[in-house]
Design an enzyme around this catalytic site. Structure first.
Site, PDB file in Angstrom:
ATOM      1  N   SER A 227       0.427  -1.348  -0.229  1.00  0.00           N
ATOM      2  CA  SER A 227       0.103  -0.470   0.071  1.00  0.00           C
ATOM      3  C   SER A 227       1.003   0.959  -0.544  1.00  0.00           C
ATOM      4  O   SER A 227       1.616   1.566  -1.164  1.00  0.00           O
ATOM      5  CB  SER A 227      -1.158  -0.075   0.899  1.00  0.00           C
ATOM      6  OG  SER A 227      -1.615   0.735   0.845  1.00  0.00           O
TER       7      SER A 227
ATOM      8  N   ASP B 136      -5.598  -3.633  -2.466  1.00  0.00           N
ATOM      9  CA  ASP B 136      -4.432  -2.985  -1.854  1.00  0.00           C
ATOM     10  C   ASP B 136      -4.296  -4.282  -0.862  1.00  0.00           C
ATOM     11  O   ASP B 136      -5.007  -5.217  -0.779  1.00  0.00           O
ATOM     12  CB  ASP B 136      -5.152  -2.120  -0.364  1.00  0.00           C
ATOM     13  CG  ASP B 136      -3.890  -1.846   0.001  1.00  0.00           C
ATOM     14  OD1 ASP B 136      -3.423  -2.321   0.963  1.00  0.00           O
ATOM     15  OD2 ASP B 136      -4.434  -0.011   0.564  1.00  0.00           O
TER      16      ASP B 136
END
Length: 294
Positions: free
Chosen positions: A38, A183
């Site tokens: 991320s 993600d």
């Protein structure tokens, strides 16, 4: 001194990682290999491209982060259209502006695809929810029949940063069909396991930087309603996998930078808060290095 580094996810909290990098640079540490999930993938990508912490800090203050909140146009009234688009597009924001910004900034350092970087020097984590698969970029692109050397680094970072329901997921098209990628923090928010393996002897020190407290310092999660249940489920899903790999032995190689009062998706924070987060990263790293026996 050369080390391997791992940066955790944490949304906008990742600004604290810049402060940590600043201290590490001052102490003479450089990265041979680096990995991130991320926002950690953003920092890892910029480090691999040759950005210094000072350059990243300058980028931070000259960039209006709210520009990354790019909604799709609709003839329907807001906020109804926003939630309807969320239903069909799977995210409130397109993520196009964010990826374009990444492309531009990496290009300024001569980085476009993974072939522009030293081999096996940079890794990101993403989540393929179409195939229930954790994806290590760029290596796992070969599973999809996609040459990893020519894959855009900005695209890979965008995949790792596709916060569920916030940014639209990336649709990875291959001969096997289309996979929905979100993600990496959904499956591995702090991938220390990439470089710390029981069966392998480390060739250099591995340093992890995570935007959370040490697990031993975290209180039990209180679950008294449905909202708290959802939060607990997502937190467990995000962290439990990595916790199995982070023993007390490994904790000595991790800088913990808790930023609990900051929301991961608060892209409109003030410059004062940005500065405080960077300073927190510096302070925690100074404390850590006083006792790090690498």
């Amino acid at each position: 001194m050369e080390i391997d580094g791992v940066f955790s996810g944490g949304g906008i909290k990742g600004l604290a990682l810049i402060g940590a990098l600043d201290i590490l640079e001052q102490r003479g540490f450089t990265f041979k290999r680096i990995a991130g999930t991320s926002v950690g993938s953003v920092i890892a990508g910029f480090v691999a491209a040759g950005y210094t912490s000072k350059e990243m800090e300058e980028l931070l203050y000259e960039t209006e982060l709210a520009q990354f909140l790019d909604t799709r146009r609709s003839f329907l009234p807001m906020p109804f259209a926003k939630w309807l688009l969320l239903y069909w597009r799977l995210g409130l924001y397109k993520g196009v502006k964010f990826e374009e910004w990444l492309e531009k900034k990496l290009a300024e350092k001569g980085v476009y695809t993974f072939k522009d970087l030293p081999k096996d020097s940079l890794y990101f984590i993403a989540s393929d929810i179409s195939n229930n698969r954790l994806v290590v970029l760029p290596d796992d692109l070969e599973v999809y029949g996609i040459p990893k050397e020519t894959f855009p680094v900005a695209r890979a970072i965008r995949m790792s940063c596709s916060i569920p329901y916030f940014f639209e997921p990336v649709r990875l098209r291959s001969l096997a069909g289309t996979s929905v990628i979100v993600d990496g923090g959904v499956l591995s928010n702090f991938p220390m396991w990439l470089f710390v393996k029981p069966e392998e002897k480390k060739t250099r020190p591995v340093l992890g930087i995570t935007l959370s407290k040490n697990k031993l310092e975290q209180p039990k999660i209180k679950i008294k309603n449905a909202i708290q249940l959802f939060d607990a489920l997502f937190t467990t899903m995000k962290d439990a996998h990595d916790a199995r790999y982070i023993s007390r032995k490994h904790e000595k190689d991790i800088i913990f930078i808790p930023c609990e009062k900051i929301l991961p998706i608060d892209f409109e924070i003030s410059n004062d808060i940005k500065a405080k987060m960077i300073e927190t990263g510096r302070n925690k790293t100074v404390e850590f290095l006083k006792k790090w026996n690498y």
